[in-house]
Design an enzyme around this catalytic site. Sequence first.
Site, PDB file in Angstrom:
ATOM      1  N   ARG A 112      35.963 -20.948 -31.072  1.00 13.83           N
ATOM      2  CA  ARG A 112      36.608 -19.710 -30.619  1.00 13.83           C
ATOM      3  C   ARG A 112      35.574 -18.573 -30.676  1.00 13.83           C
ATOM      4  O   ARG A 112      34.722 -18.533 -31.567  1.00 13.83           O
ATOM      5  CB  ARG A 112      37.851 -19.393 -31.476  1.00 13.83           C
ATOM      6  CG  ARG A 112      37.594 -19.283 -32.986  1.00 13.83           C
ATOM      7  CD  ARG A 112      37.200 -17.874 -33.366  1.00 13.83           C
ATOM      8  NE  ARG A 112      36.967 -17.668 -34.773  1.00 13.83           N
ATOM      9  CZ  ARG A 112      35.763 -17.582 -35.336  1.00 13.83           C
ATOM     10  NH1 ARG A 112      34.676 -17.747 -34.621  1.00 13.83           N
ATOM     11  NH2 ARG A 112      35.641 -17.326 -36.619  1.00 13.83           N
ATOM     12  N   HIS A 167      39.214 -23.696 -33.234  1.00 18.19           N
ATOM     13  CA  HIS A 167      38.069 -24.421 -32.678  1.00 18.19           C
ATOM     14  C   HIS A 167      38.574 -25.782 -32.219  1.00 18.19           C
ATOM     15  O   HIS A 167      39.572 -26.295 -32.736  1.00 18.19           O
ATOM     16  CB  HIS A 167      37.006 -24.690 -33.750  1.00 18.19           C
ATOM     17  CG  HIS A 167      36.493 -23.482 -34.467  1.00 18.19           C
ATOM     18  ND1 HIS A 167      35.811 -22.464 -33.847  1.00 18.19           N
ATOM     19  CD2 HIS A 167      36.533 -23.151 -35.789  1.00 18.19           C
ATOM     20  CE1 HIS A 167      35.456 -21.557 -34.752  1.00 18.19           C
ATOM     21  NE2 HIS A 167      35.893 -21.947 -35.933  1.00 18.19           N
ATOM     22  N   GLY A 202      29.660 -18.834 -44.986  1.00 19.71           N
ATOM     23  CA  GLY A 202      28.616 -17.966 -44.453  1.00 19.71           C
ATOM     24  C   GLY A 202      27.364 -17.975 -45.319  1.00 19.71           C
ATOM     25  O   GLY A 202      26.281 -17.578 -44.875  1.00 19.71           O
ATOM     26  N   CYS A 259      34.651 -23.416 -41.863  1.00 24.48           N
ATOM     27  CA  CYS A 259      35.873 -24.009 -41.279  1.00 24.48           C
ATOM     28  C   CYS A 259      35.532 -25.235 -40.445  1.00 24.48           C
ATOM     29  O   CYS A 259      36.199 -26.274 -40.537  1.00 24.48           O
ATOM     30  CB  CYS A 259      36.593 -22.965 -40.440  1.00 24.48           C
ATOM     31  SG  CYS A 259      35.518 -22.060 -39.308  1.00 24.48           S
TER      32      CYS A 259
HETATM   33  P1  NAD Z   1      35.920 -10.517 -42.921  1.00 27.08           P
HETATM   34  O1  NAD Z   1      34.975  -9.594 -42.256  1.00 27.08           O
HETATM   35  O2  NAD Z   1      37.236 -10.756 -42.290  1.00 27.08           O
HETATM   36  O3  NAD Z   1      36.203 -10.018 -44.415  1.00 27.08           O
HETATM   37  C1  NAD Z   1      35.165  -9.648 -45.279  1.00 27.08           C
HETATM   38  C2  NAD Z   1      35.705  -8.589 -46.222  1.00 27.08           C
HETATM   39  O4  NAD Z   1      34.676  -8.254 -47.167  1.00 27.08           O
HETATM   40  C3  NAD Z   1      36.087  -7.286 -45.531  1.00 27.08           C
HETATM   41  O5  NAD Z   1      37.349  -6.891 -46.017  1.00 27.08           O
HETATM   42  C4  NAD Z   1      34.994  -6.280 -45.956  1.00 27.08           C
HETATM   43  O6  NAD Z   1      35.486  -4.964 -46.065  1.00 27.08           O
HETATM   44  C5  NAD Z   1      34.613  -6.835 -47.313  1.00 27.08           C
HETATM   45  N1  NAD Z   1      33.262  -6.470 -47.761  1.00 27.08           N
HETATM   46  C6  NAD Z   1      32.178  -6.191 -47.017  1.00 27.08           C
HETATM   47  N2  NAD Z   1      31.138  -5.936 -47.826  1.00 27.08           N
HETATM   48  C7  NAD Z   1      31.572  -6.053 -49.108  1.00 27.08           C
HETATM   49  C8  NAD Z   1      30.971  -5.919 -50.375  1.00 27.08           C
HETATM   50  N3  NAD Z   1      29.684  -5.613 -50.497  1.00 27.08           N
HETATM   51  N4  NAD Z   1      31.733  -6.138 -51.478  1.00 27.08           N
HETATM   52  C9  NAD Z   1      33.031  -6.440 -51.372  1.00 27.08           C
HETATM   53  N5  NAD Z   1      33.666  -6.579 -50.180  1.00 27.08           N
HETATM   54  C10 NAD Z   1      32.930  -6.405 -49.065  1.00 27.08           C
HETATM   55  O7  NAD Z   1      35.119 -11.880 -43.146  1.00 27.08           O
HETATM   56  P2  NAD Z   1      35.728 -13.343 -43.226  1.00 27.08           P
HETATM   57  O8  NAD Z   1      35.938 -13.844 -41.844  1.00 27.08           O
HETATM   58  O9  NAD Z   1      36.848 -13.373 -44.187  1.00 27.08           O
HETATM   59  O10 NAD Z   1      34.474 -14.137 -43.788  1.00 27.08           O
HETATM   60  C11 NAD Z   1      34.175 -14.185 -45.169  1.00 27.08           C
HETATM   61  C12 NAD Z   1      33.390 -15.434 -45.450  1.00 27.08           C
HETATM   62  O11 NAD Z   1      34.186 -16.567 -45.079  1.00 27.08           O
HETATM   63  C13 NAD Z   1      32.083 -15.571 -44.672  1.00 27.08           C
HETATM   64  O12 NAD Z   1      31.173 -16.298 -45.458  1.00 27.08           O
HETATM   65  C14 NAD Z   1      32.495 -16.414 -43.480  1.00 27.08           C
HETATM   66  O13 NAD Z   1      31.420 -17.119 -42.908  1.00 27.08           O
HETATM   67  C15 NAD Z   1      33.489 -17.367 -44.131  1.00 27.08           C
HETATM   68  N6  NAD Z   1      34.470 -17.976 -43.225  1.00 27.08           N
HETATM   69  C16 NAD Z   1      35.073 -17.248 -42.238  1.00 27.08           C
HETATM   70  C17 NAD Z   1      35.973 -17.899 -41.406  1.00 27.08           C
HETATM   71  C18 NAD Z   1      36.650 -17.180 -40.272  1.00 27.08           C
HETATM   72  O14 NAD Z   1      36.981 -17.806 -39.280  1.00 27.08           O
HETATM   73  N7  NAD Z   1      36.904 -15.908 -40.358  1.00 27.08           N
HETATM   74  C19 NAD Z   1      36.265 -19.249 -41.585  1.00 27.08           C
HETATM   75  C20 NAD Z   1      35.684 -19.941 -42.651  1.00 27.08           C
HETATM   76  C21 NAD Z   1      34.768 -19.303 -43.462  1.00 27.08           C
END
Ligand code: NAD
Length: 337
Positions: A167, A218, A109, A139
């Site tokens: 997705r 995906h 992200g 991903c």
């Molecule tokens: P998510 O929303 O599932 O989890 C994020 C977590 O961070 C939550 O538990 C939230 O409470 C916490 N959070 C929010 N603000 C915060 C802060 N200031 N300090 C500490 N914690 C905080 O998000 P995710 O899907 O795990 O995505 C996280 C990263 O991974 C992003 O960069 C996303 O683009 C990337 N990503 C996501 C996926 C996916 O499919 N979910 C796949 C690959 C990469």
Amino acid sequence: MIKVGIVGYGTIGKRVADAVAMQKDMKLVGVTAHSYSFNTEVAKQKGYKIFAVDGDSDLKLNGIKPDGDINNLLEQADVIVDATPKKIGKENLGRYYKPKKIKAIFQGGEKHEVTGTSFVAQCNYNEAVNKDYARIVSCNTTGLCRTLHAVDKRYGITSVHATMIRRGADPWDIYHGPINAIVPVLEMPSHHGPDVQTVLHNIEIFTTALSVPSTLMHLHTLTVDLKKKASVDDVVELFKNSTRIRVVRNAEHLRSTAEIMEFARDIGRLRGDMPEICVWQEAIGITANAHNKLLYMQAVHQESDVVPENIDCIRAVTGFKDGDKSIEITNKSFGIR
Ligand code: NAD
């Protein structure tokens, strides 16, 4: 022992935390809780130390006594995996990691420019060795890089066109889906092509993308112009012999993303995850006239393919130089090839 802290304990963060806890050369110092949720309860049950972010009143109200705040986590860790929602990682870099001089790994992200080093272990492990900051690509980009890297090494690539059928939301996500539409990304190319080039620097690639009403993986369709001639059998063997890629077959009834997810649950994968990129054997084709245009389709489990990448990147940034060995250790711990 490499001491690892997880900031952002959601979809990606909780998986990376479990994966860190499984590594013999790593110690999970703890995870952050930004607000109270079932994730916090599970972390507590697993015995993970919990560090509060932005106050602990919500945690205390719900019976969780944190082990400290995020600053205490930073003091105890050698490296942080930041898995917060997009753009927060960049904020955390300026707010915490740079002032505290602690190594940090970010997720897809965040933009490439946040660290200047984007990472997919089997493609460019060496680029992250001893770096202070690195970024695991998204991903989708991870999926594209894994298979394209294998194809490029064997045949050489002139150019790629890929379409990502994405997705609509993650399975738990009640905020973004399901959508009742097919939604094109109105941007040419989609951001995935330029993102692939942050890892595979010399690949000419153009990507398009759309979202569909599904939460299960995906699906990518790729058309690759090759420098050398190829055959379908040879490409099947190439993918079978490449790490973190799994060839799946019609005969196994693995004909859809739903069946691949069911298969992952059946083979006992933690959370039903499938970190390997799944390429359909019957969906690999080579054009009959020149034998130099390769077409294939692959499925990407968005919640888990980046997790082994985070583990290898932890080793790389903390100075472990042998990328192949790191991949081997990580794969063994995940039970993947
Ligand atoms: P998510 O929303 O599932 O989890 C994020 C977590 O961070 C939550 O538990 C939230 O409470 C916490 N959070 C929010 N603000 C915060 C802060 N200031 N300090 C500490 N914690 C905080 O998000 P995710 O899907 O795990 O995505 C996280 C990263 O991974 C992003 O960069 C996303 O683009 C990337 N990503 C996501 C996926 C996916 O499919 N979910 C796949 C690959 C990469």
